[in-house]
Design a protein around this motif. Structure first.
Motif, mmCIF file in Angstrom:
data_model
loop_
_atom_site.group_PDB
_atom_site.id
_atom_site.type_symbol
_atom_site.label_atom_id
_atom_site.label_comp_id
_atom_site.label_asym_id
_atom_site.label_seq_id
_atom_site.Cartn_x
_atom_site.Cartn_y
_atom_site.Cartn_z
ATOM 1 N N PRO A 179 0.801 -1.227 0.000
ATOM 2 C CA PRO A 179 0.000 0.000 0.000
ATOM 3 C C PRO A 179 0.831 1.274 0.000
ATOM 4 O O PRO A 179 0.408 2.304 -0.531
ATOM 5 C CB PRO A 179 -0.826 -0.115 1.291
ATOM 6 C CG PRO A 179 -0.876 -1.559 1.592
ATOM 7 C CD PRO A 179 0.435 -2.095 1.137
ATOM 8 N N GLU A 180 2.031 1.207 0.604
ATOM 9 C CA GLU A 180 2.896 2.378 0.621
ATOM 10 C C GLU A 180 3.387 2.692 -0.797
ATOM 11 O O GLU A 180 3.514 3.868 -1.168
ATOM 12 C CB GLU A 180 4.091 2.147 1.555
ATOM 13 C CG GLU A 180 3.713 1.632 2.946
ATOM 14 C CD GLU A 180 2.667 2.486 3.618
ATOM 15 O OE1 GLU A 180 2.849 3.723 3.673
ATOM 16 O OE2 GLU A 180 1.651 1.917 4.091
ATOM 17 N N ILE A 181 3.653 1.669 -1.576
ATOM 18 C CA ILE A 181 4.062 1.864 -2.972
ATOM 19 C C ILE A 181 2.909 2.468 -3.760
ATOM 20 O O ILE A 181 3.091 3.410 -4.544
ATOM 21 C CB ILE A 181 4.510 0.528 -3.597
ATOM 22 C CG1 ILE A 181 5.768 0.009 -2.885
ATOM 23 C CG2 ILE A 181 4.773 0.690 -5.099
ATOM 24 C CD1 ILE A 181 6.213 -1.367 -3.342
ATOM 25 N N HIS A 182 1.711 1.952 -3.560
ATOM 26 C CA HIS A 182 0.535 2.511 -4.239
ATOM 27 C C HIS A 182 0.369 3.985 -3.878
ATOM 28 O O HIS A 182 0.051 4.819 -4.729
ATOM 29 C CB HIS A 182 -0.726 1.740 -3.833
ATOM 30 C CG HIS A 182 -0.771 0.358 -4.387
ATOM 31 N ND1 HIS A 182 -1.473 -0.654 -3.786
ATOM 32 C CD2 HIS A 182 -0.200 -0.205 -5.481
ATOM 33 C CE1 HIS A 182 -1.336 -1.767 -4.486
ATOM 34 N NE2 HIS A 182 -0.566 -1.515 -5.518
ATOM 35 N N GLY A 183 0.559 4.308 -2.603
ATOM 36 C CA GLY A 183 0.395 5.685 -2.165
ATOM 37 C C GLY A 183 1.426 6.618 -2.768
ATOM 38 O O GLY A 183 1.101 7.749 -3.161
ATOM 39 N N ASP A 184 2.668 6.163 -2.873
ATOM 40 C CA ASP A 184 3.732 6.997 -3.425
ATOM 41 C C ASP A 184 3.479 7.364 -4.883
ATOM 42 O O ASP A 184 3.824 8.472 -5.315
ATOM 43 C CB ASP A 184 5.084 6.280 -3.313
ATOM 44 C CG ASP A 184 5.592 6.226 -1.875
ATOM 45 O OD1 ASP A 184 5.132 7.044 -1.059
ATOM 46 O OD2 ASP A 184 6.439 5.366 -1.577
ATOM 47 N N TYR A 185 2.868 6.442 -5.649
ATOM 48 C CA TYR A 185 2.766 6.666 -7.093
ATOM 49 C C TYR A 185 1.339 6.797 -7.626
ATOM 50 O O TYR A 185 1.153 7.271 -8.751
ATOM 51 C CB TYR A 185 3.517 5.544 -7.838
ATOM 52 C CG TYR A 185 4.942 5.470 -7.378
ATOM 53 C CD1 TYR A 185 5.818 6.528 -7.615
ATOM 54 C CD2 TYR A 185 5.409 4.398 -6.627
ATOM 55 C CE1 TYR A 185 7.118 6.503 -7.146
ATOM 56 C CE2 TYR A 185 6.712 4.365 -6.155
ATOM 57 C CZ TYR A 185 7.557 5.425 -6.418
ATOM 58 O OH TYR A 185 8.850 5.407 -5.934
ATOM 59 N N LEU A 186 0.346 6.430 -6.830
ATOM 60 C CA LEU A 186 -1.048 6.588 -7.269
ATOM 61 C C LEU A 186 -1.828 7.537 -6.370
ATOM 62 O O LEU A 186 -2.996 7.796 -6.628
ATOM 63 C CB LEU A 186 -1.740 5.214 -7.308
ATOM 64 C CG LEU A 186 -1.145 4.184 -8.273
ATOM 65 C CD1 LEU A 186 -1.947 2.884 -8.217
ATOM 66 C CD2 LEU A 186 -1.117 4.716 -9.704
ATOM 67 N N GLY A 187 -1.215 8.018 -5.301
ATOM 68 C CA GLY A 187 -1.862 9.009 -4.458
ATOM 69 C C GLY A 187 -2.263 8.469 -3.098
ATOM 70 O O GLY A 187 -2.461 7.266 -2.917
ATOM 71 N N ASN A 188 -2.410 9.388 -2.155
ATOM 72 C CA ASN A 188 -2.723 9.001 -0.781
ATOM 73 C C ASN A 188 -4.096 8.342 -0.667
ATOM 74 O O ASN A 188 -4.290 7.431 0.138
ATOM 75 C CB ASN A 188 -2.666 10.229 0.131
ATOM 76 C CG ASN A 188 -2.800 9.861 1.591
ATOM 77 O OD1 ASN A 188 -1.988 9.109 2.125
ATOM 78 N ND2 ASN A 188 -3.817 10.387 2.251
ATOM 79 N N GLY A 189 -5.062 8.804 -1.470
ATOM 80 C CA GLY A 189 -6.396 8.204 -1.434
ATOM 81 C C GLY A 189 -6.353 6.734 -1.807
ATOM 82 O O GLY A 189 -7.003 5.893 -1.166
ATOM 83 N N VAL A 190 -5.568 6.412 -2.844
ATOM 84 C CA VAL A 190 -5.422 5.021 -3.261
ATOM 85 C C VAL A 190 -4.732 4.226 -2.156
ATOM 86 O O VAL A 190 -5.100 3.080 -1.875
ATOM 87 C CB VAL A 190 -4.623 4.925 -4.579
ATOM 88 C CG1 VAL A 190 -4.317 3.471 -4.928
ATOM 89 C CG2 VAL A 190 -5.392 5.577 -5.719
ATOM 90 N N LYS A 191 -3.737 4.823 -1.519
ATOM 91 C CA LYS A 191 -3.030 4.122 -0.446
ATOM 92 C C LYS A 191 -3.979 3.736 0.687
ATOM 93 O O LYS A 191 -3.954 2.601 1.171
ATOM 94 C CB LYS A 191 -1.906 5.002 0.110
ATOM 95 C CG LYS A 191 -1.176 4.348 1.288
ATOM 96 C CD LYS A 191 0.079 5.101 1.691
ATOM 97 C CE LYS A 191 -0.223 6.413 2.353
ATOM 98 N NZ LYS A 191 1.009 7.055 2.879
ATOM 99 N N GLN A 192 -4.822 4.678 1.103
ATOM 100 C CA GLN A 192 -5.737 4.384 2.205
ATOM 101 C C GLN A 192 -6.737 3.297 1.811
ATOM 102 O O GLN A 192 -7.045 2.399 2.603
ATOM 103 C CB GLN A 192 -6.473 5.664 2.635
ATOM 104 C CG GLN A 192 -5.569 6.801 3.081
ATOM 105 C CD GLN A 192 -4.584 6.384 4.169
ATOM 106 O OE1 GLN A 192 -4.839 5.500 4.983
ATOM 107 N NE2 GLN A 192 -3.421 7.019 4.184
ATOM 108 N N PHE A 193 -7.240 3.379 0.574
ATOM 109 C CA PHE A 193 -8.180 2.364 0.103
ATOM 110 C C PHE A 193 -7.511 1.008 0.025
ATOM 111 O O PHE A 193 -8.065 -0.014 0.461
ATOM 112 C CB PHE A 193 -8.735 2.757 -1.272
ATOM 113 C CG PHE A 193 -9.525 1.655 -1.940
ATOM 114 C CD1 PHE A 193 -10.815 1.352 -1.530
ATOM 115 C CD2 PHE A 193 -8.957 0.895 -2.973
ATOM 116 C CE1 PHE A 193 -11.532 0.327 -2.128
ATOM 117 C CE2 PHE A 193 -9.669 -0.120 -3.572
ATOM 118 C CZ PHE A 193 -10.961 -0.410 -3.153
ATOM 119 N N MET A 194 -6.279 0.956 -0.515
ATOM 120 C CA MET A 194 -5.601 -0.311 -0.718
ATOM 121 C C MET A 194 -5.166 -0.938 0.598
ATOM 122 O O MET A 194 -5.047 -2.159 0.697
ATOM 123 C CB MET A 194 -4.395 -0.140 -1.639
ATOM 124 C CG MET A 194 -4.754 0.226 -3.073
ATOM 125 S SD MET A 194 -6.019 -0.856 -3.814
ATOM 126 C CE MET A 194 -5.164 -2.426 -3.857
#
Length: 483
Positions: free
Chosen positions: A112-127
């Motif tokens: 999820p941290e990788i998703h957040g770094d490159y797809l945004g914080n909203g995606v990180k929280q969802f993932m």
């Protein structure tokens, strides 16, 4: 059987050629200090030998997906062979390699941290939430399957909940203790069982010379319910772990925290997926023969675990049959334990909880296992409970791979590297997953083929356009987070 051996050869060549290309595109640095060295904590960050890390990674990702999933995929015919081979080389192994290497460059961070770094914080929280749910579903599936096989083939007079309790207790211990104390020590045993299972089936191929369908005989849909199960997208969801799996990228950070050199990335991440593809191909070939009229065997639409038993008991002596079934059980167990361990680490990252004290690990693990046990009871008590959970697990698993592929693509674009290596599989899997949810009757909206393909195409085109708009306006202003 010619197709089978050619496919094995292509997978091996793919590792050496395409795997090397992926390595060059990423740009490994053999002199870079890894998290296992700089952040050693004696629990999760522990330097380990490369062969042991490979074995753990392989067993982590090789659950029942490349076995039961490959068997389910074989119902569609020889098209399954092509997807296993090309999916493993160009999608699954690339997905696993880049996800693992990006984690390695970022303190072994969770997915999820990788998703957040490159797809945004909203995606990180969802993932974060999405992945914890997926890991719990993996734990449920990988308790249910081995418990059922053990109870059916070894202790038919036992109550199945005895095995459920034993496996859950092991999972709890493996989730809590340092990775080298349990997982690192017993996985070589499980690995021998899993590889012995695969070797036994190949020997059976050579001995019995079964008429395994060939690709040149046609790629038409052989599924017994072909009308409601078109090859695209159903086969690509069914095979899952045997070609590409989002679950794999949740496991890679576990091993990124144990590697001492970036040169280990290709054999551990890319190589483990290719090895899993070989296992999936073996089971798909065996199942394709059993499903074919030439075999003369009545399968009656048996499920994956039931087909495992049928194949083993038809081809092997009792001793080898037992080894084969134990190999399947070990594949499930060695994914279930690390799935729940990954869930603990994802929650710990979110809570910023130091996992060195056992008390902090217990605070996360106990409620997580309580939820897992509750879903397990449903899956065993309800006649359709397991099938429902498996279908949602399979789709969620592939959706996760889509998010990860897009995150990797953004990473490569920011670094001005050849991002097409992940963009193409990202677009393909976006089409697969979006079309599936539109066309599936039980899991999705149950729309017709024409409208489902059209809507899937719209979603895929929108994702592609969105990426290139971002690349044109914002890629140059973005930065890659690497420690």
């Amino acid at each position: 059987m010619i197709t089978f051996f050619i496919a094995i050869a292509v997978l091996i060549v793919g590792y050496f050629l395409y795997g090397k290309l992926a390595e060059r595109i990423f740009g490994i640095d053999k002199n870079r200090v890894t998290p296992a060295v700089s952040m050693a904590d004696g629990v999760d960050y522990i330097p380990m030998k490369p062969w042991r890390i490979f074995m753990i990674q392989f067993l982590n990702i090789a659950g029942v997906g490349p076995i039961c999933g490959a068997i389910m995929g074989a119902k569609f015919g020889t098209a399954s062979f092509l997807w296993i081979v090309f999916g493993s080389i160009f999608a699954g192994a690339v997905h696993d390699f880049f996800a693992g290497m990006i984690s390695l460059r970022n303190k072994g961070c969770s997915l999820p941290e990788i998703h957040g770094d490159y797809l945004g914080n909203g995606v990180k929280q969802f993932m974060r939430g999405f992945m914890v749910i997926l890991m719990i579903l993996v734990g449920v599936v990988f308790v249910n399957t081995p418990a059922t096989l053990l109870n059916t083939h070894f202790t038919p007079n036992w109550n199945i909940y005895i095995w459920v309790g034993i496996i859950l207790f092991y999972y709890l211990i493996a989730t809590l203790l340092p990775i080298d104390k349990v997982i690192g020590r017993i996985y070589p045993i499980f690995g021998i069982l899993l590889l012995g299972m695969a070797v036994a089936i190949v020997v059976a191929f050579i001995y019995y010379q079964p008429a395994i369908p060939e690709v040149w005989d046609g790629l038409d849909n052989k599924h017994p319910a072909a009308a409601t199960n078109p090859i695209f997208p159903m086969m690509f969801i069914s095979i899952a772990c045997g070609a590409i799996s989002g679950f794999h990228a949740t496991q890679s950070p576990l091993m990124a925290r144990c590697m001492v050199n970036e040169k280990q990335g290709r054999p551990i991440f890319y190589g483990a997926m290719i090895t899993e593809g070989i296992v999936a191909l073996i089971w798909a070939a065996a199942a394709a023969y059993f499903f074919s009229p030439e075999s003369g065997i009545v399968t009656d639409g048996k499920s994956g675990p039931a087909m495992v038993g049928l194949i083993a008991e038809t081809w092997f002596t009792p001793v080898i049959a037992v080894i084969t079934i134990l190999g399947v059980i070990s594949a499930a167990v060695t994914s279930g334990d690390t799935a729940l361990r990954s869930a603990r680490l994802i929650i710990a990252d979110f809570m910023h909880s130091d996992q060195k004290p056992i008390r902090n690990r217990l605070i996360i693990a106990v409620p997580m296992f309580a939820v897992t046990a509750g879903i397990l009871i449903y899956s065993l008590a309800s006649p359709e409970g397991f099938d429902v959970i498996w279908r949602y697990f399979a789709w969620a698993n592939q959706v996760l791979s889509v998010f990860t592929l897009w995150a990797i693509t953004v990473y490569l674009a920011i670094k001005k590297k050849f991002y097409w290596i992940t963009l193409i599989p990202a677009l393909f899997m976006t089409m697969v997953c979006s079309t599936f949810i539109f066309i599936a009757e039980k899991e999705g909206f149950g729309l017709g083929k024409a409208i489902s393909y059209s809507l899937g195409g719209v979603v895929t085109i929108a994702a592609c356009v969105g990426f290139f708009i971002w690349k044109h306006f914002r890629a140059a202003k973005s930065v890659v987070k690497e420690d």
